[in-house]
Enzyme design. Structure first.
Site, mmCIF file in Angstrom:
data_model
loop_
_atom_site.group_PDB
_atom_site.id
_atom_site.type_symbol
_atom_site.label_atom_id
_atom_site.label_comp_id
_atom_site.label_asym_id
_atom_site.label_seq_id
_atom_site.Cartn_x
_atom_site.Cartn_y
_atom_site.Cartn_z
ATOM 1 N N LYS A 171 0.610 -0.931 0.196
ATOM 2 C CA LYS A 171 -0.689 -0.331 0.031
ATOM 3 C C LYS A 171 0.598 1.306 0.177
ATOM 4 C CE LYS A 171 -2.911 2.287 2.599
ATOM 5 N NZ LYS A 171 -3.584 2.145 4.621
ATOM 6 N N ASP A 184 -6.874 0.965 0.494
ATOM 7 C CA ASP A 184 -7.050 1.464 1.767
ATOM 8 C C ASP A 184 -8.726 1.215 2.660
ATOM 9 O OD1 ASP A 184 -8.527 3.778 1.091
ATOM 10 O OD2 ASP A 184 -7.722 4.716 2.973
#
Ligand code: SF4
Length: 244
Positions: A134, A152
Site C-alpha cells: 500500500k 485502504d
C-alpha cells in the site's frame, strides 16, 4: 439482505465495465479537490510521510513533519542520530519504535542500493524495510508512476458497495479494480473513493440521498426493500449491503 434483492440490484445498475466511466467522471466533478492530504516537498518527504501515516491520521502526520523535515533533509540525516532521538521526533504519530526502525532501515537501503534516491518501481519500493504494497502504491502513484491501485479502508468499502469487487483481501480487491479501472486513472481513482467515503459514503451512515452515484450503486439504501418494521412507519437503519 436477501440474495434475490442483491441479484436484482446488480441487474438494475448494469455491468461494472459500463458503470466505471460515469463513476469516475461524476466523482471527479464532485471531489475536484481530491488529492493526498499529506504535506511534503520532495520524494523523500513523501516516502517518510506515508510511512508515518500507518495507523494514524494524515492530520496527525502533518503536525509532526514540518519540524521533522527541517531537521532531517537527506537519508544520511536519519541514520546519523541515535534511534532514540528519531523515536522522540516521531513519537506523536504512534507506533514510534516500529516506525523509527523502519525509517532507519529504509534510509540505509536508499543510501546503499539507490544512491539516496527514492525509487519509482513498485518492486524496488517494496524491498525497503517497512514499506508494504500500500505504501509503495501511494508513493509510486504520487510520483507519477502508478503501477497499482491503492486500497485502504475507504477504497475497500466503496469498491464493495459499488459492486466493483466481492473480495475482502486488499490484494484481491486491487486485482479486481485493475481489471475495470482504466490505467490512466489508477492514481486518482483511490483519492476519489477516499474523499467520497469521507464526505458521503460513510461507513455507518452513508448519505445515499445526496450521493451522485446513487443510480449506479447496487447498495443504495434508498432502494433497499422495506423491512416489516419500516412498513409500520419506523425509519430504515444500518449500512447498505457490502456485497454489491
Ligand atoms: S448510493 Fe449510498 S452506498 Fe452507494 S456509494 Fe452512494 S452513499 Fe455509498
Amino acid at each position: 439482505m436477501p440474495r434475490s434483492y442483491l441479484r436484482e440490484a446488480r441487474k438494475r445498475v448494469g455491468p461494472k465495465k459500463e458503470r466505471i466511466g460515469p463513476i469516475i467522471e461524476r466523482l471527479a466533478v464532485e471531489h475536484a479537490d481530491a488529492a493526498i492530504a499529506l504535506r511534503f516537498r520532495s520524494d523523500l518527504e513523501l516516502l517518510v510521510s506515508v510511512m508515518l501515516s500507518a495507523q494514524t491520521t494524515d492530520v496527525n502526520v502533518n503536525k509532526v513533519t514540518p519540524a521533522l523535515f527541517e531537521k532531517y533533509r537527506r537519508p544520511e540525516d536519519y541514520v546519523a542520530v541515535p534511534i532514540e532521538e528519531l523515536e522522540r521526533d516521531i513519537y506523536a504519530t504512534g507506533f514510534f519504535r516500529q516506525k523509527a526502525k523502519a525509517i532507519r532501515g529504509t534510509m540505509q537501503m536508499l543510501i546503499e542500493d539507490f544512491d539516496g534516491v527514492v525509487p519509482r518501481r513498485l518492486d524496488d519500493l517494496v524491498r525497503l524495510p517497512g514499506v508494504a504494497r500500500k505504501t509503495a502504491n501511494v508513493v509510486s502513484s504520487e510520483l507519477g508512476h502508478a503501477q497499482g491501485i491503492v486500497v485502504d479502508t475507504h477504497v475497500r468499502r466503496l469498491s464493495q458497495r459499488l459492486g466493483l469487487t466481492r473480495q475482502e483481501d486488499p490484494v484481491k480487491i486491487e486485482r479486481d479494480l485493475q481489471r475495470v479501472v482504466p490505467r490512466a486513472d489508477w492514481a486518482r481513482f483511490p483519492h476519489l473513493l477516499i474523499w467520497h467515503g469521507r464526505r458521503v459514503c460513510d461507513a455507518r451512515r452513508p448519505k445515499c440521498e445526496e450521493c451522485v452515484l446513487e443510480d449506479l450503486c447496487p447498495s443504495s439504501r434508498l432502494r433497499a426493500p422495506l423491512r416489516s418494521s419500516d412498513a409500520s412507519g419506523r425509519s430504515r437503519a444500518g449500512s447498505p449491503s457490502r456485497r454489491g
